[in-house]
Design an enzyme around this catalytic site. Structure first.
Site, short mmCIF file in Angstrom:
data_model
loop_
_atom_site.label_atom_id
_atom_site.label_comp_id
_atom_site.label_asym_id
_atom_site.label_seq_id
_atom_site.Cartn_x
_atom_site.Cartn_y
_atom_site.Cartn_z
N HIS A 374 0.81 -1.24 0.00
CA HIS A 374 0.00 0.00 0.00
C HIS A 374 0.83 1.27 0.00
O HIS A 374 0.26 2.36 0.08
CB HIS A 374 -0.91 0.05 1.23
CG HIS A 374 -1.95 -1.00 1.29
ND1 HIS A 374 -3.24 -0.81 0.83
CD2 HIS A 374 -1.91 -2.26 1.75
CE1 HIS A 374 -3.94 -1.91 1.02
NE2 HIS A 374 -3.16 -2.82 1.58
N ARG A 568 -5.75 11.98 6.77
CA ARG A 568 -4.68 12.10 7.74
C ARG A 568 -3.76 13.26 7.35
O ARG A 568 -3.54 13.52 6.16
CB ARG A 568 -3.89 10.79 7.83
CG ARG A 568 -4.67 9.69 8.51
CD ARG A 568 -4.99 10.05 9.94
NE ARG A 568 -3.78 10.10 10.72
CZ ARG A 568 -3.43 9.18 11.62
NH1 ARG A 568 -4.22 8.15 11.87
NH2 ARG A 568 -2.30 9.29 12.29
N LYS A 682 -14.84 8.55 -3.10
CA LYS A 682 -16.05 8.87 -2.32
C LYS A 682 -16.61 10.24 -2.71
O LYS A 682 -17.82 10.42 -2.85
CB LYS A 682 -15.74 8.85 -0.81
CG LYS A 682 -15.42 7.46 -0.29
CD LYS A 682 -14.75 7.48 1.07
CE LYS A 682 -14.03 6.14 1.28
NZ LYS A 682 -13.15 6.12 2.46
C1 TH1 Z 1 -2.83 3.78 2.55
C2 TH1 Z 1 -2.23 4.56 1.41
O1 TH1 Z 1 -1.49 5.66 1.90
C3 TH1 Z 1 -3.34 5.06 0.50
O2 TH1 Z 1 -2.84 5.71 -0.63
C4 TH1 Z 1 -4.22 3.88 0.06
O3 TH1 Z 1 -5.36 4.35 -0.62
C5 TH1 Z 1 -4.67 3.07 1.27
O4 TH1 Z 1 -3.56 2.67 2.04
C6 TH1 Z 1 -5.44 1.82 0.86
O5 TH1 Z 1 -4.76 1.11 -0.12
C7 TH1 Z 1 -1.85 3.30 3.57
N1 TH1 Z 1 -2.10 3.31 4.87
C8 TH1 Z 1 -1.07 2.78 5.60
C9 TH1 Z 1 -1.04 2.62 6.98
C10 TH1 Z 1 0.06 2.05 7.57
C11 TH1 Z 1 1.13 1.66 6.82
C12 TH1 Z 1 1.12 1.82 5.45
C13 TH1 Z 1 0.00 2.38 4.83
S1 TH1 Z 1 -0.32 2.71 3.20
C14 TH1 Z 1 0.08 1.87 9.08
#
Ligand code: TH1
Length: 833
Positions: A374, A568, A682
């Site tokens: 991610h 965030r 969304k």
């Molecule tokens: C998020 C990404 O930043 C975002 O772009 C993406 O849409 C989402 O994941 C779903 O795929 C991420 N959240 C985290 C949280 C932690 C570690 C890595 C990521 S990447 C704790």
């Protein structure tokens, strides 16, 4: 009930067991029954909180019926199941979702009205289940909704944190964190005190010789913590399928040891031990896209993964199949690297406990796991010190070394004499101290690795995992672009728009097949339809304006353009670019004559989002937004032309109110940094337009809805590296308009300039890593285009309608079907009504 009892027999039992309501009168009876018996209160003093509890209990009863039926059916048919392992599930509220998914919200609305309540007030009583940080946790929640709605046999596995993400308060413009104790009354979870797993930590490994002369490893000593299961029913939309989310809670393993201490008068230390065990599932780490390498975090990961695997293996063994069938029965998806130890744990179970040969076991393991990446941000890539793993999980470290040895041997064969290649792909980083690279372990232990949007999936193949593409070939790497559930993010969040869409799309079918939204496209030219559409948007803005007034005291004009950035707080997401832009807008307005000003479009800039408690720069950004707001919002010369709002404690339920009220939302990350983003989807689905960079899913949104329906700006991902290099090694000149903004901040307009000096220095003196200055001009120009475009309301609303019509691709249903076909190889299993 064991599967040996014929299914028709069991079905007959359940038909006769629980009678649940199917209409308004039945609902009312159930509410009264729960108020008077379960809650032991009387209807005479039933307040909103009691009404919420009783309504939830009534719906919970309904879910239980379908839930049991689903689980029995899945056990009996014994088809392949999916297990989604995620450290975060950002579920939000459950009641509204349950009412809509079982199709009885109208019955509940009428029933509650009869009892003297408004359904919105009752829904509003519920505390969010906030077991996640942001997009990653919310994605897991959307996936559970789609898995159930599409009838896939699937379980989620996570941790039952006593404290979810903190509650954010804004005091004097600063973020203050308050603990989120959410378990006070939670009707949506079922403790399973009979489903427990003992989890071992520490200890040492010895070798024994088995009867057949082979040696085996034995992991002994150390301490045991008990995992207790808590189950949460996950209802599908318009289907009886109700899947399970199993969350583990930690407690001391108890038993004689404690008891003895107690008898010896060592009461305190036996309680202390209890508390130490409970610490494991006590709190969600509040970092988004950052890994801080804390020992307790690694303990959480192993605790959760070991309990889940024990449970999965136990369920598999009930079917009496051979291990060669394991990967045909079980697919496990790793939500980022957080559950990567599951790979090692399964190998350990197969090797040490079940006595399989290494190669046989490893073949099963790699066929079972899939890994989703991610993020490419280096600070988010998990690495654990070898010494820490050795101390906490000595046997696992041995297995990791063996996995690495065999892996590097195959690499060496394919790339003889390429020492650098071996160093680069090794699971162990030869640093001081040595580290275990979890992403490398996840890749080596999985049969598929996927990114979450096209650009992101390309980036991982060409940057962080480039060598692995050489080693395994490109087919191991794939893309599954993220999606969102249209049930929560359209039907539940925006009921009026959902109804209007249904009236033009031939009913509610679009909620299960979002591509049907394309039937709207023809209506973009229909002036009467556009008026209805615009009226709903306006009403949603009025509702948000009331909320803003309630919580901040600031009056905003619902006719203004609502410009929203909620997510965030992170430097890569660039809320600083947004607030610098707002200041520039303010300066421009201040420089105008009264006549000129009258011609300007009023705007409301809305911000929301939490900063990780230890992320100092993110907290400075929040402070600047609030400082700017408190000056501009009381500037009478400016009035309605510009308001700046920071909404505290942004969470899922607030998102459900904010998304439908946005005209323009900001998705402005530095190109190449946001893996996908999901709030972009969304906002568009709710009839808002986007200003954004060519990053993450913005690119595919553009391809789907058309370039003329999105406001793109800024440098491209391919140019970022060179620009950063130039900042550091060439001459770095700051955009002149941005310099004016800095000058204004430094003159003290928004309070003590020193408070914000680090944010300015990051751009001016520290290489402007996030390219704020490089993108500033094009960002401001694009905002001018937004203003121009918004003046022509007919055209604006047409753009919104056309965009919604083309958003079908971004349903999490499409996304789950892609995982099911391309990664899991699972089929839906329909539960009969
Ligand atoms: C998020 C990404 O930043 C975002 O772009 C993406 O849409 C989402 O994941 C779903 O795929 C991420 N959240 C985290 C949280 C932690 C570690 C890595 C990521 S990447 C704790």
């Amino acid at each position: 009930v064991e599967a040996s009892i014929p299914e028709p027999q069991r079905a007959a039992w359940s038909r006769n067991q629980i009678q649940s309501f199917t209409d308004k009168d039945g609902f009312e009876k159930e509410v009264v029954r729960h108020v008077e018996t379960t809650l032991a209160r009387s209807m005479f003093n039933c307040d909103e909180s009691a009404a919420y509890s009783a309504t939830s209990l009534a719906f919970r009863d309904r879910l239980i019926k379908d839930w049991n039926k689903t689980q029995q059916r899945q056990t009996y048919r014994d088809t392949k199941r999916v297990y989604y392992l995620s450290l975060e599930f950002l579920m939000g509220r459950a009641l509204d979702n349950a009412m809509l998914n079982v199709g009885l919200k109208d019955a509940a609305k009428g029933g509650l009205a009869d009892l003297g309540f408004r359904i919105e007030d009752i829904i509003g009583q519920e505390h969010d289940a906030a077991l996640g940080n942001g997009g990653l946790g919310r994605l897991a929640a959307c996936f559970l909704d789609s898995l159930a709605s599409l009838n896939y046999p699937a379980w989620g596995y996570g941790l039952r944190y006593r404290y979810g993400i903190f509650k954010q308060e804004i005091i004097d413009g600063y973020q203050v964190e308050v603990p989120d104790y959410w378990l006070d009354f939670n009707p949506w979870e079922f403790p399973r005190h009979d489903v427990t797993v003992d989890i071992q930590f520490f200890g040492h490994v010895s070798k024994t010789t088995k009867d057949d002369g082979k040696t085996a490893a034995i992991w002994e000593g150390g301490e045991i913590v008990q995992a207790v299961a808590y189950d949460v029913p996950i209802p599908g939309y318009d289907t009886p399928t109700t899947n399970n989310l199993r969350l583990w809670s930690s407690k001391a393993s108890g038993g004689e040891f404690d008891f003895q201490k107690f008898n010896n008068g060592d009461y305190e230390s036996s309680v202390a031990e209890q508390q130490r065990a409970e610490t494991i599932s006590a709190v969600l780490y509040p970092n988004d896209n950052l890994e801080r390498g804390k020992e307790l975090r690694l303990k959480q990961q192993y605790f959760w993964v070991a309990a889940s695997l024990y449970d999965i293996v136990r369920r598999f063994k009930k079917s009496k199949r051979g291990w060669n069938e394991f990967a045909d029965q079980v697919a496990i998806q790793l939500n980022d690297t957080h559950p990567t130890l599951a790979i090692v744990e399964l190998q350990r179970i197969l090797l040490d406990i079940e006595g399989l040969e290494w190669d046989v076991a490893w073949d099963i393991v790699t066929k079972t796991f899939g890994y989703t990446n991610h993020t490419v941000l280096p600070e988010a890539l998990e690495k654990w010190p070898v010494g820490l793993v050795q101390y906490l999980l000595p046997r696992h470290l041995q297995i990791i070394y063996d996995i690495n040895l065999y892996f590097l041997q195959t690499v060496e064969k394919a790339f003889p004499k390429d020492r650098d290649m071996l160093t680069r792909v090794s699971i162990i980083e030869e640093s001081q101290p040595k580290m275990v690279r979890m992403a490398h372990l996840a890749i080596v232990g999985s049969h598929k690795v996927n990114g979450v949007a096209e650009l992101h999936s390309d980036l991982i193949k060409t940057t962080i995992f480039k060598d692995f593409v050489e080693v395994y070939g490109p087919d191991k790497f794939t893309n599954v672009t993220n999606g969102i559930t249209p049930r929560r993010w359209l039907h539940q969040a925006n009921p009026r728009l959902s109804e209007l869409i249904a009236s033009k799309c031939g009913g509610n079918g679009f909620l299960k097949d979002l591509t049907q939204l394309n039937r709207l496209e023809a209506h973009a030219k229909d002036a009467a339809f556009r008026r209805e559409w615009a009226e709903i948007k306006y009403a949603n803005k009025v509702r948000l304006a009331k909320h803003i007034k309630n919580v901040t005291g600031v009056t905003v004009n619902p006719a203004a353009l609502f410009d929203v950035q909620v997510k965030r707080i992170h430097e890569y997401k660039r809320q600083q670019l947004n607030i610098f832009g707002v200041i520039h807008r303010y300066l421009t307005l201040k420089g105008m004559s009264v006549e000129e000003r009258k011609k300007q479009l009023p705007r409301v800039s809305v911000f929301g989002g939490k900063a990780a408690p230890g992320y100092w720069m993110a907290k400075q950004i929040i402070h600047l937004i609030n400082a700017v707001g408190s000056v501009i919002n009381k500037d009478e010369e400016i009035g309605d032309l510009l308001k700046v709002i920071f909404l505290e404690d942004y969470n899922v339920s607030k998102a459900e109110m904010i998304c439908p009220a946005s005209d323009l939302s900001e998705h402005i990350s530095t190109a190449g940094t946001e893996a996908s983003g999901t709030s972009n989807m969304k906002f568009v689905l709710n009839g808002g337009l986007i200003i954004g960079t060519c990053d993450g899913a913005n690119i595919e949104i553009t391809r789907e809805i058309g370039e003329s329906n999105i406001f793109l700006f800024g440098n491209l991902a391919e140019d970022v590296e060179d620009l950063r290099h130039a900042h550091n090694y060439g001459s770095h000149s700051i955009d002149s308009d941005l310099e004016k903004v800095f000058g204004t901040i430094e003159s003290g307009t928004f309070g003590t300039p020193h408070d914000f000096s680090a944010m300015i220095a990051a751009v001016r003196h520290h290489g402007d890593y996030y390219l704020v200055s490089d993108d500033f001009h094009s960002y401001m120009e694009t905002h001018r285009l937004v203003d121009e475009s918004y003046r022509n309301q007919d055209e604006w609303v047409s753009k919104c309608i056309t965009s919604v019509a083309r958003m079908g691709f971004f349903s999490s249903d499409r996304c789950i079907n892609e995982y099911a076909d391309g990664i899991w190889n699972v089929e839906p299993l329909v539960v009969q009504e």
